[in-house]
Design a protein around this motif. Structure first.
Motif, PDB file in Angstrom:
ATOM      1  N   TRP A 125       0.844  -1.205   0.000  1.00 40.05           N
ATOM      2  CA  TRP A 125       0.000   0.000   0.000  1.00 40.05           C
ATOM      3  C   TRP A 125       0.877   1.252   0.000  1.00 40.05           C
ATOM      4  N   HIS A 126       1.893   1.255   0.851  1.00 43.82           N
ATOM      5  CA  HIS A 126       2.795   2.423   0.911  1.00 43.82           C
ATOM      6  C   HIS A 126       3.550   2.599  -0.407  1.00 43.82           C
ATOM      7  N   LEU A 127       4.007   1.488  -0.979  1.00 38.85           N
ATOM      8  CA  LEU A 127       4.752   1.579  -2.249  1.00 38.85           C
ATOM      9  C   LEU A 127       3.861   2.167  -3.336  1.00 38.85           C
ATOM     10  N   GLN A 128       2.602   1.738  -3.304  1.00 46.09           N
ATOM     11  CA  GLN A 128       1.660   2.240  -4.308  1.00 46.09           C
ATOM     12  C   GLN A 128       1.399   3.735  -4.123  1.00 46.09           C
ATOM     13  N   GLN A 129       1.264   4.159  -2.863  1.00 49.45           N
ATOM     14  CA  GLN A 129       1.050   5.585  -2.597  1.00 49.45           C
ATOM     15  C   GLN A 129       2.193   6.434  -3.153  1.00 49.45           C
ATOM     16  N   HIS A 130       3.383   5.846  -3.183  1.00 50.41           N
ATOM     17  CA  HIS A 130       4.567   6.563  -3.671  1.00 50.41           C
ATOM     18  C   HIS A 130       4.804   6.346  -5.161  1.00 50.41           C
ATOM     19  N   GLY A 131       3.895   5.628  -5.808  1.00 45.93           N
ATOM     20  CA  GLY A 131       3.999   5.421  -7.256  1.00 45.93           C
ATOM     21  C   GLY A 131       5.177   4.566  -7.682  1.00 45.93           C
ATOM     22  N   LEU A 132       5.607   3.668  -6.819  1.00 47.87           N
ATOM     23  CA  LEU A 132       6.773   2.837  -7.161  1.00 47.87           C
ATOM     24  C   LEU A 132       6.344   1.592  -7.946  1.00 47.87           C
ATOM     25  N   ASP A 133       7.284   1.056  -8.687  1.00 43.56           N
ATOM     26  CA  ASP A 133       7.051  -0.129  -9.522  1.00 43.56           C
ATOM     27  C   ASP A 133       7.468  -1.348  -8.693  1.00 43.56           C
ATOM     28  N   PHE A 134       6.490  -2.161  -8.308  1.00 40.49           N
ATOM     29  CA  PHE A 134       6.822  -3.253  -7.377  1.00 40.49           C
ATOM     30  C   PHE A 134       5.976  -4.486  -7.659  1.00 40.49           C
TER      31      PHE A 134
END
Ligand SMILES: Cc1cc2nc3c(=O)[nH]c(=O)nc-3n(C[C@H](O)[C@H](O)[C@H](O)COP(=O)(O)OP(=O)(O)OC[C@H]3O[C@@H](n4cnc5c(N)ncnc54)[C@H](O)[C@@H]3O)c2cc1C
Length: 357
Positions: A24-33
């Motif tokens: 969820w946090h990675l998505q909020q930061h727009g990261l590719d994961f």
């Protein structure tokens, strides 16, 4: 061979609550994961815990970031409600989840991690988050004669329901929540002794009408190292202490030896038993990190607040007490992930060229 034609920002190993909260946090930061898990569905090991398991924290203190736990906020959710919530969480945010894929090894080459899987695929990423669970390897203490025991011997991770033990004499080992819950439940159908090294530390589930977890939050006590250093208390509405006081089940000091058909207590007396259940905790299973310097001298994970001490770009979430008392709980993983995010972003911007997104 790299499964994807690009290098990801982050591979998250494990799609239980810790991996999903981090996602969820990675998505909020727009990261590719990508979240990789050997199980086919998100939700982690909750579905493997015993049937009657009920959360020790109420719904209002059991949510991951961005999605409240459904139902009455004051209620204590059951195991299957947690599984449902976690699956819904992954769906709600469309977190990229690759199930049925076991990570076999992680290597770091020129600042890029290679995550090797049992499917034959390898994923490349600039950082790796290990969310593979702090409770995946059942721990059983070594006790004289244990291998000679001819009755049923199991770890609490393999315990499901009391029915198979009906009419038996059972010793449950352990002094924390699971041990007491299992002893209580079994005592409805079996003769039960709870064997503990120390006295059980009961703590009221509710104080002045407020749940224990509300007090921890209000006093900020759970963020302290002091609380992390204490042994886990058994949260009790009064039912467990009462059961012990009224002899529903007994407590004795830890036995010293196991015989083929029983146990030897510290005073030398023996009791014949049919089954031994060890609710003696778990350890993380980090075999796939062999090859990276992740253990300290005492064999523990070398990390500080979730940041690997010796491997740049490697992070942990969900390890017991990795940052505070709540670190390995539903309510704790989100803030631990949030704490790591700026450090992870800094790593990505400093050590790696920005990804083509
Ligand atoms: C009996 C018991 C009762 C608990 N009760 C509570 C409670 O009431 N409240 C609370 O907040 N917490 C409770 N906890 C603690 C904790 O919340 C749970 O253990 C929770 O399941 C931990 O979530 P996790 O995501 O960290 O790990 P897990 O749920 O263990 O998920 C880890 C995931 O990683 C995957 N994985 C592991 N290794 C690999 C690999 N090599 N490759 C690919 N995938 C891998 C696994 O398949 C799994 O899906 C309890 C724990 C136990 C054991």
């Amino acid at each position: 061979m790299n499964e994807l034609s690009r290098t990801l920002d982050v591979v998250v190993i494990g799609g239980g609550q810790a991996g999903l909260a981090f996602g969820w946090h990675l998505q909020q930061h727009g990261l590719d994961f990508l979240i990789i898990d050997e199980q086919t569905r998100p939700g982690g090991n909750w579905r493997n815990y015993y049937d009657s398991l009920q959360l020790f924290s109420p719904a209002e203190y059991s949510a991951l970031p961005g999605l409240p736990f459904p139902g009455d906020p004051k209620s204590y959710p059951l195991r299957d409600e947690v599984v449902k919530y976690l699956e819904a969480y992954a769906g709600e945010f469309r977190l990229p989840f690759q199930g049925g894929t076991r990570v076999m090894g992680v290597a770091q080459k020129e600042k890029v991690f290679e995550v090797r899987c049992d499917t034959g695929a390898t994923f490349c990423a600039r950082s790796v988050v290990v969310a593979s669970g702090g409770f995946s390897r059942p721990f059983t203490p070594s006790i004289l004669g244990l291998e000679s025991f001819s009755g049923t011997c199991l770890h609490s991770s393999a315990y499901r329901t009391p029915e198979p033990f009906a009419g038996q004499r059972v010793v449950v080992v352990g002094a924390a929540n699971s041990a007491v819950q299992i002893a209580y439940e079994l005592a409805g159908v079996a003769e039960v002794v709870l064997a503990t090294r120390e006295k059980i530390r009961f703590f009221p589930q509710r104080i002045l009408g407020l749940d224990f977890h509300a007090w921890l939050k209000f006093t900020k006590l759970e963020q302290t190292r002091w609380l992390s250093d204490q042994s886990t208390p058994v949260l009790d509405t009064g039912k467990y202490r009462n059961a012990l006081d009224t002899g529903r089940f007994q407590r004795r000091g830890m036995f010293q030896q196991v015989l083929p058909d029983g146990v030897v207590w510290p005073d030398g007396s023996t009791t014949k038993i049919d089954a031994l259940i060890f609710a003696t905790g778990f350890q993380p299973n980090l075999d796939f990190l062999t090859g990276l310097p992740v253990a300290n001298r005492s064999g523990r994970v070398a990390q500080h607040n979730g940041v690997a001490s010796q491997v740049a770009g490697l992070y942990f979430v969900g390890l017991p007490k990795q940052r505070n008392f709540a670190s390995a709980t539903l309510r704790g993983v989100g803030s631990d992930a949030g704490h790591i995010m700026p450090l992870l972003r800094h790593h990505l911007s400093r050590d790696c060229p920005p990804n083509q997104r």
